[in-house]
Design a protein around this motif. Sequence first.
Motif, short mmCIF file in Angstrom:
data_model
loop_
_atom_site.label_atom_id
_atom_site.label_comp_id
_atom_site.label_asym_id
_atom_site.label_seq_id
_atom_site.Cartn_x
_atom_site.Cartn_y
_atom_site.Cartn_z
N PRO A 158 2.80 -26.34 14.08
CA PRO A 158 3.87 -25.39 13.72
C PRO A 158 4.17 -25.37 12.22
O PRO A 158 4.57 -24.33 11.69
CB PRO A 158 5.07 -25.91 14.51
N ALA A 159 3.93 -26.49 11.54
CA ALA A 159 4.17 -26.52 10.09
C ALA A 159 3.22 -25.58 9.36
O ALA A 159 3.58 -25.00 8.32
CB ALA A 159 4.02 -27.94 9.56
N ILE A 160 2.00 -25.42 9.88
CA ILE A 160 1.05 -24.48 9.28
C ILE A 160 1.54 -23.05 9.44
O ILE A 160 1.44 -22.24 8.51
CB ILE A 160 -0.35 -24.66 9.90
N LEU A 161 2.04 -22.74 10.62
CA LEU A 161 2.59 -21.40 10.85
C LEU A 161 3.74 -21.13 9.88
O LEU A 161 3.83 -20.04 9.30
CB LEU A 161 3.07 -21.27 12.29
N GLU A 162 4.59 -22.12 9.68
CA GLU A 162 5.72 -21.95 8.78
C GLU A 162 5.25 -21.73 7.34
O GLU A 162 5.81 -20.89 6.62
CB GLU A 162 6.64 -23.16 8.87
N ARG A 163 4.24 -22.48 6.92
CA ARG A 163 3.72 -22.29 5.56
C ARG A 163 3.10 -20.90 5.40
O ARG A 163 3.31 -20.21 4.40
CB ARG A 163 2.69 -23.35 5.20
N ASN A 164 2.32 -20.48 6.40
CA ASN A 164 1.72 -19.15 6.34
C ASN A 164 2.79 -18.07 6.27
O ASN A 164 2.64 -17.07 5.55
CB ASN A 164 0.81 -18.93 7.55
N PHE A 165 3.88 -18.27 7.02
CA PHE A 165 4.98 -17.31 6.98
C PHE A 165 5.59 -17.26 5.58
O PHE A 165 5.92 -16.18 5.07
CB PHE A 165 6.05 -17.69 8.01
N HIS A 166 5.69 -18.42 4.95
CA HIS A 166 6.28 -18.46 3.61
C HIS A 166 5.41 -17.70 2.62
O HIS A 166 5.91 -16.94 1.78
CB HIS A 166 6.47 -19.91 3.16
N ILE B 63 4.76 -0.89 -4.96
CA ILE B 63 4.70 -2.24 -4.39
C ILE B 63 3.73 -2.17 -3.22
O ILE B 63 3.94 -1.40 -2.27
CB ILE B 63 6.07 -2.73 -3.91
N ILE B 64 2.67 -2.96 -3.27
CA ILE B 64 1.62 -2.90 -2.25
C ILE B 64 1.33 -4.31 -1.76
O ILE B 64 1.23 -5.25 -2.54
CB ILE B 64 0.33 -2.28 -2.81
N ALA B 65 1.18 -4.45 -0.44
CA ALA B 65 0.75 -5.72 0.15
C ALA B 65 -0.62 -5.52 0.79
O ALA B 65 -0.88 -4.47 1.41
CB ALA B 65 1.74 -6.21 1.19
N THR B 66 -1.49 -6.50 0.64
CA THR B 66 -2.80 -6.45 1.30
C THR B 66 -2.73 -7.23 2.59
O THR B 66 -2.25 -8.36 2.63
CB THR B 66 -3.90 -7.03 0.40
N GLY B 67 -3.21 -6.61 3.66
CA GLY B 67 -3.21 -7.25 4.98
C GLY B 67 -4.57 -7.19 5.62
O GLY B 67 -5.58 -6.89 4.97
N ASN B 68 -4.61 -7.47 6.89
CA ASN B 68 -5.85 -7.40 7.66
C ASN B 68 -5.51 -7.09 9.10
O ASN B 68 -4.34 -6.88 9.44
CB ASN B 68 -6.66 -8.69 7.52
N THR B 69 -6.51 -7.07 9.97
CA THR B 69 -6.26 -6.66 11.35
C THR B 69 -5.40 -7.65 12.13
O THR B 69 -4.91 -7.31 13.20
CB THR B 69 -7.59 -6.42 12.10
N SER B 70 -5.20 -8.84 11.60
CA SER B 70 -4.26 -9.76 12.24
C SER B 70 -2.84 -9.22 12.22
O SER B 70 -1.99 -9.66 13.00
CB SER B 70 -4.29 -11.12 11.53
N ALA B 71 -2.57 -8.27 11.33
CA ALA B 71 -1.25 -7.64 11.30
C ALA B 71 -1.03 -6.70 12.48
O ALA B 71 0.09 -6.26 12.71
CB ALA B 71 -1.08 -6.87 9.99
N LEU B 72 -2.11 -6.41 13.23
CA LEU B 72 -2.04 -5.41 14.30
C LEU B 72 -2.26 -5.98 15.68
O LEU B 72 -1.92 -5.33 16.68
CB LEU B 72 -3.10 -4.32 14.05
N GLY C 112 -2.81 -9.85 18.17
CA GLY C 112 -2.71 -11.31 18.25
C GLY C 112 -3.86 -11.92 19.02
O GLY C 112 -3.72 -12.30 20.17
N LYS C 113 -5.01 -12.03 18.39
CA LYS C 113 -6.14 -12.69 19.04
C LYS C 113 -5.85 -14.17 19.24
O LYS C 113 -5.12 -14.79 18.44
CB LYS C 113 -7.41 -12.49 18.22
N SER C 114 -6.48 -14.75 20.25
CA SER C 114 -6.18 -16.13 20.63
C SER C 114 -6.30 -17.10 19.48
O SER C 114 -5.42 -17.94 19.26
CB SER C 114 -7.12 -16.56 21.77
N ALA D 170 -1.72 -14.48 12.71
CA ALA D 170 -1.38 -13.10 13.06
C ALA D 170 0.13 -12.84 13.09
O ALA D 170 0.57 -11.79 12.61
CB ALA D 170 -2.03 -12.72 14.39
N PRO D 171 0.95 -13.73 13.65
CA PRO D 171 2.39 -13.44 13.67
C PRO D 171 2.98 -13.23 12.27
O PRO D 171 3.88 -12.41 12.08
CB PRO D 171 2.99 -14.68 14.34
N THR D 172 2.43 -13.96 11.30
CA THR D 172 2.96 -13.84 9.95
C THR D 172 2.51 -12.55 9.28
O THR D 172 3.25 -11.95 8.51
CB THR D 172 2.56 -15.05 9.08
N LYS D 173 1.28 -12.11 9.56
CA LYS D 173 0.80 -10.86 8.97
C LYS D 173 1.48 -9.66 9.63
O LYS D 173 1.74 -8.65 8.97
CB LYS D 173 -0.72 -10.77 9.10
#
Length: 233
Positions: free
Chosen positions: A97-105, A130-139, A141-143, A149-152
Amino acid sequence: MNSKRLLITGVGPGTGAAIVRRFADGGYDVAMVARNEQRLKKIESEIRGTKAFPVDVTDSASFAETLDRIFGDFGPPDVVIHNAVGGAFGNFLQIDPAILERNFHVNVTAFLALARRVAPAMIEAGAGAIIATGNTSALRGKSNFAGFAPTKAAQRILAEAIARELGPKGIHVAYLVIDAVIDVEWTRAARPDAPDDFFILPADIAGELWHVAHQPRSAWSFYLEVRPFKETW
């Protein structure tokens, strides 16, 4: 100094460096933010009009101080690109969960801090991007992307909320989804048998970001996708 200024986070050897080069070639001064000071200094020595501002965007106090320094050294940016990314592989049972929190940050909290810092000057000027770059994880939630993905997805929704607020004030906010494997050294090593047209070129991503940042006000885009022509989607 040039008349236009870009502030970009997440300047790595691939997409970030290509964005820096494209905007510098287009006449911008570029403030570069990333953790790796050595890499930033190398780019600074190679590309005129660039300046390194090494900082970890998850260190909120240091990031805020760095943004203040950029404003002091450069003035308010005309274009801001949040390209910093935090990612991790693993399903929901495997990830810390700490990794998820860091990715969210990295992906969300730092983007929020960045937008809050640059928006007032853009509102006063009645212009900016103002532009953000994302990827398909933003769309989706693959396993194996449960820590990423939740953070994107949250980043994409935050960008939309910012766009709805700032668009009527003359500031263009956009979200670019990169649905591809980016052509950098480590992705080539991981896929040694992949043909050239399997990858998306960092310079082409940078070209699209240049286009988005300079769209006429009568035809602004918010959500965009780029992918190689052979990519399955």
